[in-house]
Motif scaffolding. Structure first.
Motif, mmCIF file in Angstrom:
data_model
loop_
_atom_site.group_PDB
_atom_site.id
_atom_site.type_symbol
_atom_site.label_atom_id
_atom_site.label_comp_id
_atom_site.label_asym_id
_atom_site.label_seq_id
_atom_site.Cartn_x
_atom_site.Cartn_y
_atom_site.Cartn_z
ATOM 1 N N ILE A 67 0.826 -1.206 0.000
ATOM 2 C CA ILE A 67 0.000 0.000 0.000
ATOM 3 C C ILE A 67 0.861 1.257 0.000
ATOM 4 C CG2 ILE A 67 -1.809 1.286 1.214
ATOM 5 C CD1 ILE A 67 -2.725 -1.354 -0.224
ATOM 6 N N ALA A 71 -0.386 3.400 -2.918
ATOM 7 C CA ALA A 71 -1.121 4.616 -2.556
ATOM 8 C C ALA A 71 -0.209 5.540 -1.757
ATOM 9 C CB ALA A 71 -2.360 4.246 -1.751
ATOM 10 N N ASN A 76 -2.483 10.142 -0.751
ATOM 11 C CA ASN A 76 -3.426 9.403 0.088
ATOM 12 C C ASN A 76 -3.050 9.493 1.560
ATOM 13 O OD1 ASN A 76 -4.942 7.594 -2.064
ATOM 14 N ND2 ASN A 76 -2.780 7.556 -2.600
ATOM 15 N N THR A 78 -1.986 7.228 3.580
ATOM 16 C CA THR A 78 -1.454 5.875 3.420
ATOM 17 C C THR A 78 -1.579 5.057 4.693
ATOM 18 O OG1 THR A 78 0.055 6.720 1.742
ATOM 19 C CG2 THR A 78 0.558 4.551 2.628
ATOM 20 N N TYR A 81 -5.059 3.848 4.900
ATOM 21 C CA TYR A 81 -5.283 2.874 3.833
ATOM 22 C C TYR A 81 -4.713 1.521 4.267
ATOM 23 C CZ TYR A 81 -5.986 1.830 -1.224
ATOM 24 O OH TYR A 81 -6.409 1.343 -2.442
ATOM 25 N N THR A 84 -6.850 0.009 7.020
ATOM 26 C CA THR A 84 -8.131 -0.474 6.500
ATOM 27 C C THR A 84 -7.960 -1.805 5.780
ATOM 28 O OG1 THR A 84 -8.977 1.771 6.299
ATOM 29 C CG2 THR A 84 -10.063 0.077 4.974
ATOM 30 N N VAL A 119 -11.639 -0.150 -1.015
ATOM 31 C CA VAL A 119 -11.201 1.185 -0.596
ATOM 32 C C VAL A 119 -11.308 2.174 -1.759
ATOM 33 C CG1 VAL A 119 -9.231 2.553 0.189
ATOM 34 C CG2 VAL A 119 -9.703 0.331 1.250
ATOM 35 N N GLU A 120 -10.826 1.786 -2.915
ATOM 36 C CA GLU A 120 -10.802 2.697 -4.062
ATOM 37 C C GLU A 120 -12.196 3.106 -4.528
ATOM 38 O OE1 GLU A 120 -8.200 4.172 -5.734
ATOM 39 O OE2 GLU A 120 -6.846 3.348 -4.217
#
Length: 143
Positions: A67, A71, A76, A78, A81, A84, A119-120
């Motif tokens: 990630i 990202a 982001n 990060t 992310y 998550t 997520v995206e």
């Protein structure tokens, strides 16, 4: 939110991959200036799965490393992310993931792909669908 209106769905690009690689299955016309557009959702998922497989081969073998590259913090949150994705797949962020050479690795990468899609696209409701889709794509197109 109507998920069909998300950029990932409109572009058949569930991972929101940016332009740069000559992915198989790219649409002939690319009208989105930032993100790839694919001829089908299957080809978009294939590109995401291939990307994750390449990450693993090149040492990005934990959720945190994947990630962080996928990202970056310049675009982001990060850390959020990573947290998550790790929570969604129930795999610690620093655990080394296997590659597509073993069944456990395929399952882990398919789960990570599904979490990235969730997520995206804001689509956590269909996580299990995306997992199954990614799992099949790994077998049919990646290995």
């Amino acid at each position: 939110m109507n998920l069909k209106n998300t950029r990932g769905y409109r572009n058949n690009n569930p991972g929101n991959l940016r332009h740069g690689s000559k992915w198989q299955g790219l649409a002939a016309t690319q009208t989105d200036t930032a993100f790839c557009q694919f001829v089908s959702m299957t080809m978009g998922m294939r590109a995401l799965c291939k990307l994750l497989s390449n990450y693993i081969k090149n040492g990005h073998n934990t959720i945190k490393k994947i990630i962080s590259r996928y990202a970056p913090s310049s675009e982001n949150n990060t850390a959020a992310y990573i947290a998550t994705v790790s929570k969604m797949v129930s795999i610690p962020a620093d655990r080394i993931l296997g590659g597509v050479a073993d069944e456990g690795g395929i399952k882990s990468l398919a789960m990570v792909a599904a979490a990235i899609v969730a997520v995206e696209n804001g689509d956590r409701v269909h996580f299990h669908y995306w997992y199954c889709f990614a799992y099949v794509v790994f077998y049919d197109y990646v290995i």
